[in-house]
Design a protein around this motif. Structure first.
Motif, short mmCIF file in Angstrom:
data_model
loop_
_atom_site.label_atom_id
_atom_site.label_comp_id
_atom_site.label_asym_id
_atom_site.label_seq_id
_atom_site.Cartn_x
_atom_site.Cartn_y
_atom_site.Cartn_z
N PHE A 72 109.89 47.62 55.69
CA PHE A 72 109.10 48.44 54.77
C PHE A 72 109.83 48.46 53.44
CE2 PHE A 72 108.54 52.75 52.88
CZ PHE A 72 107.25 52.55 52.42
N ALA A 73 109.06 48.20 52.35
CA ALA A 73 109.63 48.18 51.00
C ALA A 73 108.56 48.65 50.03
CB ALA A 73 110.12 46.78 50.62
N HIS A 74 109.00 49.28 48.95
CA HIS A 74 108.09 49.66 47.87
C HIS A 74 108.85 49.57 46.56
CE1 HIS A 74 109.82 53.75 47.33
NE2 HIS A 74 110.09 53.65 48.63
N TRP A 75 108.14 49.33 45.48
CA TRP A 75 108.77 49.11 44.17
C TRP A 75 107.79 49.43 43.05
CZ3 TRP A 75 107.24 45.54 47.67
CH2 TRP A 75 106.27 44.62 47.28
N GLN A 76 108.34 49.52 41.87
CA GLN A 76 107.58 49.82 40.67
C GLN A 76 107.04 48.52 40.09
OE1 GLN A 76 107.50 53.09 39.53
NE2 GLN A 76 106.17 52.73 37.77
N VAL A 77 105.76 48.52 39.72
CA VAL A 77 105.11 47.39 39.08
C VAL A 77 104.45 47.91 37.81
CG1 VAL A 77 103.48 45.50 39.31
CG2 VAL A 77 104.73 46.31 41.31
N GLY A 78 105.13 47.76 36.67
CA GLY A 78 104.59 48.33 35.44
C GLY A 78 104.57 49.84 35.53
N LEU A 79 103.39 50.42 35.34
CA LEU A 79 103.22 51.86 35.51
C LEU A 79 102.72 52.23 36.90
CD1 LEU A 79 101.64 52.82 32.06
CD2 LEU A 79 104.02 53.04 32.80
N GLY A 80 102.51 51.23 37.76
CA GLY A 80 102.04 51.48 39.11
C GLY A 80 103.11 51.19 40.13
N ARG A 81 102.73 51.28 41.41
CA ARG A 81 103.65 51.05 42.51
C ARG A 81 102.99 50.18 43.56
NH1 ARG A 81 104.38 56.54 41.26
NH2 ARG A 81 106.51 57.06 40.58
N ALA A 82 103.82 49.47 44.31
CA ALA A 82 103.34 48.61 45.40
C ALA A 82 104.23 48.83 46.61
CB ALA A 82 103.37 47.14 44.97
N ALA A 83 103.66 48.58 47.81
CA ALA A 83 104.39 48.76 49.07
C ALA A 83 104.03 47.63 50.02
CB ALA A 83 104.09 50.11 49.70
N ALA A 84 104.97 47.30 50.91
CA ALA A 84 104.75 46.25 51.90
C ALA A 84 105.34 46.71 53.22
CB ALA A 84 105.40 44.95 51.45
N PHE A 85 104.52 46.58 54.30
CA PHE A 85 104.95 46.92 55.66
C PHE A 85 104.67 45.69 56.51
CE2 PHE A 85 104.45 48.89 59.89
CZ PHE A 85 105.64 49.60 59.94
N THR A 86 105.71 45.05 57.04
CA THR A 86 105.57 43.76 57.70
C THR A 86 105.28 43.87 59.20
OG1 THR A 86 107.97 43.62 58.07
CG2 THR A 86 107.12 42.71 56.02
N SER A 87 105.14 45.07 59.72
CA SER A 87 104.79 45.21 61.12
C SER A 87 103.31 45.61 61.23
CB SER A 87 105.69 46.24 61.79
OG SER A 87 105.45 46.28 63.17
N ASP A 88 102.95 46.26 62.31
CA ASP A 88 101.56 46.58 62.60
C ASP A 88 101.32 48.08 62.53
OD1 ASP A 88 98.95 46.25 63.34
OD2 ASP A 88 99.39 46.26 65.49
N ALA A 89 100.09 48.46 62.21
CA ALA A 89 99.73 49.87 62.19
C ALA A 89 98.69 50.19 63.27
CB ALA A 89 99.18 50.27 60.81
N THR A 90 98.51 49.24 64.20
CA THR A 90 97.53 49.45 65.26
C THR A 90 98.24 49.46 66.62
OG1 THR A 90 97.08 47.07 65.48
CG2 THR A 90 95.79 48.27 63.86
N ASN A 91 97.44 49.38 67.70
CA ASN A 91 98.02 49.50 69.04
C ASN A 91 98.59 48.19 69.54
OD1 ASN A 91 95.67 48.10 69.31
ND2 ASN A 91 94.73 49.46 70.84
N ARG A 92 98.74 47.15 68.69
CA ARG A 92 99.36 45.90 69.16
C ARG A 92 100.88 46.00 69.13
NH1 ARG A 92 98.49 39.77 66.67
NH2 ARG A 92 100.04 38.73 68.04
N TRP A 93 101.43 46.39 67.97
CA TRP A 93 102.89 46.50 67.83
C TRP A 93 103.36 47.94 67.64
CZ3 TRP A 93 103.43 42.00 63.77
CH2 TRP A 93 103.30 40.76 64.43
N ALA A 94 102.46 48.83 67.20
CA ALA A 94 102.86 50.21 66.88
C ALA A 94 102.29 51.21 67.87
CB ALA A 94 102.41 50.55 65.46
#
Length: 558
Positions: free
Chosen positions: A201-223
C-alpha cells in the motif's frame, strides 16, 4: 543478477538473421557480454526472419526446460514487410511472449507497440540509450517470476508518518498480491509492504491531488480475513478520504508569507459558518473557534514534505512556520480537528484548508508594493516626472519639449599621466647627462655640409662635360694665339716609391707640349692673326684629344 539455470540467446539481424549467442545457460556471463559487444551495425532491417528464428529456437524447449519463454526485440521498427501477425499467433499458442524496444528518433512506434500488445509484452520507446540497461533488467525481473504471488502472508507496517495509518498498529493476513516495484520518490508514503519488501500500500502527492495504490485484493479472494475485521471498513474509509478532494470550509482563512527564510502560516478561525454542523464558539454566529488542533504538511519546491503544527496565538488565530531555503512554490495543506470545551465546533471529522506562497529568486522581487515617495523624490532630483502606466498615451514619451543639451564628461587623467611621465624622463635626462651643445651643433652642421656637398659634387652629365671641354679648348687656342708658344711645364718631382709613374707623367707632358708646338707651327698665319674662330674650334679640340689619347697609350705600353 543472473542465474546459471537461466537460458539466453542473442540474434543479430540486418537483411538476414545470424546467431551471436546460441541458446545456452548463463554460466559465463563475461564471455556472453564480449560476444554481444562484438555486434557491428550494417545492412538493412528485416525483422520477420529474426522473429521466426527466435520462435523456432524457443518452441523446441519444453516446460521442464524453461518455465517462461520471452523475446525482446531491440530495433527502430523500420523493417521490411512480413507476416508478423502469423508468427506472433504461433508464439502466443506456444506460450512465448514478446516485448519491443524502439531506439532512436525515427521509430515506427505503432508497429512496435502493436507487436508488443499481440505478444503479451511491453513496448519501451527509448530516446536516451543509457536507459537500455534498466529496461532489460526490468524485463528480466518480470519474466523470471510470476507477477501474481498467491501465498498467505502478514503485511509489514512501516513507520512512515502516513496519516492513513494513524492508530492502526496491525492488520490481518492476506493471501496474495501483485508484484510491483517501489518508486524512487521521497513524496511517496509506503506504510505497508509484503513479506519480501514488495510494495503493498502506497500513496503520494500528485500536484494538488493525491493518489493511492493497493497491490492486494479487497474481495473474498485474498482479503477474506480482512472482511471479518472492523479494520477493513476503517482502512478503506481512510484511503478514500485521503485521495478524494477534501471539503474546504469558509470558516477558516489561511494566509502564508515568506519572512526571514521561513514560511509563516496564519489561520484565522472566525466561525462565520458552523463547521461540521456544530455551532460557532459560544454558540454565536461570527465568534472565534478556539482550542483546535491544526496540523499538516507543506510541499517544498524540491518535492519534500515538511510537517507543521500551528499553535493558537490569539482568539481564533493559529500560527506556525517551516523553513524556506529554496526559491519556488510552497503549498500548505492543513487539517483542523478538535473543538472548544465551552461550545466549540465539536467536529466529528477533519476540516481541510489549503494555501500557498511563492518565494522569488531575487530579493527585490519579494516586495510587492511600490514606494511612491522614493519614486517622486528621484523624479524631482533628476528633473523628470512620474508616469502613470495606466495612461501611457498622456505621457507623451516622444515629445522633445523641455529637453536639455546632453553633455558627456571624459576624464583626462590618463593622457596627462602619460605626458607627465615623459616630462619626468626628460627632466632626469637634463639633470643627469652632461650635454655638449657646441659639439652637437658642429656635428649637425657637418652632417648638413656632407649632405649638401654630396649633391654639389655629383657626376656631371655628358652635355656638361662636352661644354667644359669646348670651353677649355677655346681658352687654350686663345692663349696660343696671343701669348706665343707655350712653355712646357716643368716635370714634377717623383717620390721614391713612384719613379715609374713620375717618368711616365713627365714623358706624357713632353709629348703633349711637342704636339701643341707642332699644331701652332702648322696653323696658317691668317688664322693665327684672326684668333680662335668658331669654325676652327672643333678641329683643334679633336687634335688635342688625339694627342692626349696617344700620350695615354704610351704610358700604358711603358
Amino acid at each position: 543478477r543472473s542465474f546459471p539455470q537461466d537460458l539466453v540467446g542473442v540474434i543479430a539481424f540486418d537483411t538476414e538473421p545470424r546467431w551471436i549467442v546460441n541458446l545456452t545457460q548463463v554460466r559465463n556471463p563475461t564471455r556472453i557480454f564480449k560476444m554481444i559487444r562484438s555486434i557491428q551495425p550494417g545492412g538493412g532491417t528485416n525483422m520477420y526472419p529474426a522473429l521466426e528464428e527466435a520462435y523456432r529456437a524457443l518452441a523446441k524447449l519444453g516446460p521442464e526446460d524453461a518455465a517462461v519463454r520471452h523475446v525482446i526485440v531491440l530495433t527502430d521498427g523500420l523493417s521490411q514487410p512480413g507476416p508478423f501477425y502469423q508468427v506472433l499467433g504461433q508464439m502466443a499458442r506456444a506460450g512465448i511472449t514478446l516485448s519491443t524496444v524502439g531506439v532512436g528518433d525515427d521509430v515506427d512506434g505503432k508497429l512496435l507497440a502493436d507487436l508488443a500488445q499481440m505478444g503479451g509484452g511491453n513496448y519501451y520507446p527509448v530516446q536516451d540509450p543509457r536507459r537500455l540497461p534498466q529496461i532489460f533488467i526490468k524485463e528480466a525481473r518480470t519474466i523470471r517470476k510470476n507477477l501474481l504471488k498467491e501465498k498467505p502472508f502478514t503485511p509489514t507496517l512501516q513507520a512512515t508518518g502516513s496519516p492513513v495509518m494513524v492508530g492502526i498498529h496491525s492488520v490481518p493476513d492476506l493471501k496474495g498480491l501483485v508484484l510491483t516495484g517501489p518508486k524512487n520518490d521521497p513524496r511517496v508514503y509506503m506504510p505497508m509492504v509484503g513479506p519480501e519488501g514488495e510494495p503493498l500500500f502506497a500513496h503520494w502527492q500528485v500536484g494538488l491531488g493525491r493518489a493511492a495504490a493497493f497491490t492486494s485484493d479487497a474481495t473474498n479472494r485474498w482479503a477474506v480475513d480482512w472482511l471479518r475485521k472492523s479494520v477493513y471498513a476503517d482502512f478503506w474509509a481512510r484511503v478514500v478520504r485521503e485521495v478524494s478532494r477534501p471539503p474546504a470550509s469558509r470558516a477558516y482563512d489561511l494566509s502564508a508569507q515568506v519572512e526571514g527564510g521561513r514560511v509563516h502560516l496564519r489561520l484565522d478561525a472566525t466561525g462565520n459558518s458552523a463547521a461540521g454542523g456544530g455551532p460557532a464558539a459560544g454558540g454565536a454566529e461570527g465568534g472565534y473557534l478556539n482550542f483546535l488542533r491544526v496540523g499538516g504538511s507543506v510541499l517544498t519546491p524540491d518535492g519534500k514534505l515538511e510537517s507543521v503544527q500551528l499553535q493558537q496565538t490569539g482568539p481564533g488565530v493559529y500560527e506556525g512556520e517551516v523553513p524556506a531555503q529554496a526559491s519556488g512554490n510552497y503549498i500548505a495543506s492543513l487539517a483542523i480537528q478538535g473543538g472548544d470545551a465551552r461550545g466549540g465546533p465539536g467536529m466529528g471529522g477533519a476540516q481541510f484548508v489549503f494555501g500557498g506562497v511563492t518565494k522569488p529568486r531575487g530579493r527585490e522581487l519579494r516586495i510587492f508594493d511600490s514606494n511612491l515617495a522614493n519614486i517622486e523624490e528621484v523624479a524631482a532630483i533628476t528633473g523628470g516626472r512620474v508616469l502613470d502606466p495606466a495612461h501611457a498615451r498622456s505621457a507623451d514619451l516622444f515629445t522633445r519639449s523641455g529637453m536639455t543639451e546632453a553633455r558627456s564628461l571624459r576624464p583626462l587623467w590618463r593622457p596627462l599621466l602619460v605626458l607627465l611621465l615623459a616630462l619626468f624622463l626628460v627632466d632626469v635626462a637634463v639633470r643627469r647627462i652632461a650635454w655638449d651643445l657646441p659639439g652637437l651643433w658642429r656635428w649637425a652642421a657637418g652632417r648638413v655640409d656632407a649632405v649638401s656637398g654630396a649633391f654639389r659634387h655629383r657626376a656631371p652629365s655628358a652635355q656638361e662635360t662636352m661644354a667644359a671641354l669646348k670651353k677649355r679648348a677655346a681658352a687654350v687656342e686663345e692663349r696660343l694665339g696671343t701669348a706665343g708658344p707655350a712653355t712646357p711645364p716643368l716635370p714634377r718631382p717623383a717620390q721614391a716609391g713612384h719613379k715609374f709613374e713620375a717618368r711616365a707623367d713627365a714623358q706624357a707632358e713632353e709629348d703633349f707640349a711637342a704636339a701643341v708646338g707642332a699644331a701652332q707651327e702648322e696653323a696658317p698665319p691668317a688664322r693665327a692673326a684672326a684668333g680662335p674662330a668658331a669654325d676652327n674650334a672643333p678641329a683643334t679640340t679633336s687634335r688635342l684629344l688625339d694627342v692626349k689619347r696617344r700620350a695615354q697609350q704610351k704610358i700604358e705600353k711603358s
